[in-house]
Motif scaffolding. Sequence first.
Motif, PDB file in Angstrom:
ATOM      1  N   ILE A 110       2.086  19.404  19.249  1.00 12.47           N
ATOM      2  CA  ILE A 110       1.390  17.748  20.541  1.00 12.47           C
ATOM      3  C   ILE A 110       2.243  16.480  20.159  1.00 12.47           C
ATOM      4  O   ILE A 110       2.725  15.523  21.048  1.00 12.47           O
ATOM      5  CB  ILE A 110       0.387  17.333  19.944  1.00 12.47           C
ATOM      6  CG1 ILE A 110      -0.187  18.465  20.817  1.00 12.47           C
ATOM      7  CG2 ILE A 110      -0.322  16.021  20.763  1.00 12.47           C
ATOM      8  CD1 ILE A 110      -2.160  19.119  20.338  1.00 12.47           C
ATOM      9  N   CYS A 111       2.848  15.776  18.897  1.00 11.90           N
ATOM     10  CA  CYS A 111       3.564  14.800  18.355  1.00 11.90           C
ATOM     11  C   CYS A 111       5.028  15.260  19.055  1.00 11.90           C
ATOM     12  O   CYS A 111       5.552  14.216  19.201  1.00 11.90           O
ATOM     13  CB  CYS A 111       3.710  14.419  17.077  1.00 11.90           C
ATOM     14  SG  CYS A 111       2.100  14.445  16.444  1.00 11.90           S
TER      15      CYS A 111
ATOM     16  N   MET B 276      -2.252  26.144  13.039  1.00  8.28           N
ATOM     17  CA  MET B 276      -3.223  25.132  13.417  1.00  8.28           C
ATOM     18  C   MET B 276      -2.512  23.947  13.617  1.00  8.28           C
ATOM     19  O   MET B 276      -1.935  22.520  14.124  1.00  8.28           O
ATOM     20  CB  MET B 276      -4.396  25.051  12.746  1.00  8.28           C
ATOM     21  CG  MET B 276      -4.788  25.995  13.385  1.00  8.28           C
ATOM     22  SD  MET B 276      -5.267  26.496  14.994  1.00  8.28           S
ATOM     23  CE  MET B 276      -6.332  24.467  15.290  1.00  8.28           C
ATOM     24  N   THR B 277      -1.799  23.451  11.977  1.00  2.50           N
ATOM     25  CA  THR B 277      -0.942  22.530  11.439  1.00  2.50           C
ATOM     26  C   THR B 277       0.742  22.560  12.768  1.00  2.50           C
ATOM     27  O   THR B 277       0.822  21.623  12.692  1.00  2.50           O
ATOM     28  CB  THR B 277      -0.874  22.043   9.873  1.00  2.50           C
ATOM     29  OG1 THR B 277       0.202  23.270   9.809  1.00  2.50           O
ATOM     30  CG2 THR B 277      -1.856  22.094   9.181  1.00  2.50           C
ATOM     31  N   ARG B 278       0.548  23.384  12.642  1.00  4.87           N
ATOM     32  CA  ARG B 278       2.134  23.460  13.943  1.00  4.87           C
ATOM     33  C   ARG B 278       1.334  22.127  15.392  1.00  4.87           C
ATOM     34  O   ARG B 278       2.541  21.970  15.777  1.00  4.87           O
ATOM     35  CB  ARG B 278       2.278  24.929  13.708  1.00  4.87           C
ATOM     36  CG  ARG B 278       3.702  25.037  14.618  1.00  4.87           C
ATOM     37  CD  ARG B 278       4.227  25.643  15.189  1.00  4.87           C
ATOM     38  NE  ARG B 278       3.507  26.387  15.943  1.00  4.87           N
ATOM     39  CZ  ARG B 278       3.842  28.293  16.056  1.00  4.87           C
ATOM     40  NH1 ARG B 278       4.491  28.495  15.865  1.00  4.87           N
ATOM     41  NH2 ARG B 278       2.365  29.005  16.340  1.00  4.87           N
ATOM     42  N   SER B 279       0.518  23.044  15.258  1.00  6.31           N
ATOM     43  CA  SER B 279       0.308  21.969  17.018  1.00  6.31           C
ATOM     44  C   SER B 279       0.217  21.109  17.027  1.00  6.31           C
ATOM     45  O   SER B 279       0.328  20.439  17.530  1.00  6.31           O
ATOM     46  CB  SER B 279      -1.190  22.915  17.492  1.00  6.31           C
ATOM     47  OG  SER B 279      -2.391  23.055  16.224  1.00  6.31           O
ATOM     48  N   VAL B 280      -0.256  20.539  15.807  1.00  2.00           N
ATOM     49  CA  VAL B 280       0.372  18.889  15.161  1.00  2.00           C
ATOM     50  C   VAL B 280       0.960  18.523  15.722  1.00  2.00           C
ATOM     51  O   VAL B 280       1.590  17.736  16.159  1.00  2.00           O
ATOM     52  CB  VAL B 280      -0.113  18.232  14.401  1.00  2.00           C
ATOM     53  CG1 VAL B 280      -0.585  17.233  14.009  1.00  2.00           C
ATOM     54  CG2 VAL B 280      -2.485  17.939  14.122  1.00  2.00           C
ATOM     55  N   TRP B 281       2.762  19.182  15.118  1.00  2.00           N
ATOM     56  CA  TRP B 281       4.248  19.025  15.174  1.00  2.00           C
ATOM     57  C   TRP B 281       4.359  18.898  16.481  1.00  2.00           C
ATOM     58  O   TRP B 281       4.695  18.288  17.493  1.00  2.00           O
ATOM     59  CB  TRP B 281       4.601  20.186  14.714  1.00  2.00           C
ATOM     60  CG  TRP B 281       6.075  19.355  14.964  1.00  2.00           C
ATOM     61  CD1 TRP B 281       6.773  18.911  14.168  1.00  2.00           C
ATOM     62  CD2 TRP B 281       6.784  20.459  15.940  1.00  2.00           C
ATOM     63  NE1 TRP B 281       7.952  18.536  14.690  1.00  2.00           N
ATOM     64  CE2 TRP B 281       7.905  20.093  15.383  1.00  2.00           C
ATOM     65  CE3 TRP B 281       6.337  21.242  16.659  1.00  2.00           C
ATOM     66  CZ2 TRP B 281       8.902  20.246  16.133  1.00  2.00           C
ATOM     67  CZ3 TRP B 281       7.447  22.009  16.591  1.00  2.00           C
ATOM     68  CH2 TRP B 281       8.903  21.387  16.936  1.00  2.00           C
TER      69      TRP B 281
END
Length: 106
Positions: free
Chosen positions: A28-29, A21-26
């Motif tokens: 998107i960014c 889930m934290t990788r999904s932020v990366w």
Amino acid sequence: MNALSALKVTVWGQMFAVISMTRSVWIICENKNKYVKYYVAIGTTVNLVVNFILIPIMGIVGAAIATLLTNMVVLIFAPLLFRETRQQIPYLIHGFLITWAWKRTK
């Protein structure tokens, strides 16, 4: 006893799910959304195959293990298949090593 074993495996699997889930932020960014469909396809395929093998042998614990292995594959190995996403793997490994070293000093 099987439920307890399955719960133990599921707890470990959640660690990989949270990191994903934290990788999904990366993703998107960095505007790398096009790789998500490949991660989902790889994860689905791995999960179906491993569930097909492990559930008849191990039951609910096999299903939990299949989910754990799927999370590991999608988090660690799937990004290695694409040049643009390989750069996140050193960060992931570094994060695990820092956590391990920090726990060791306590």
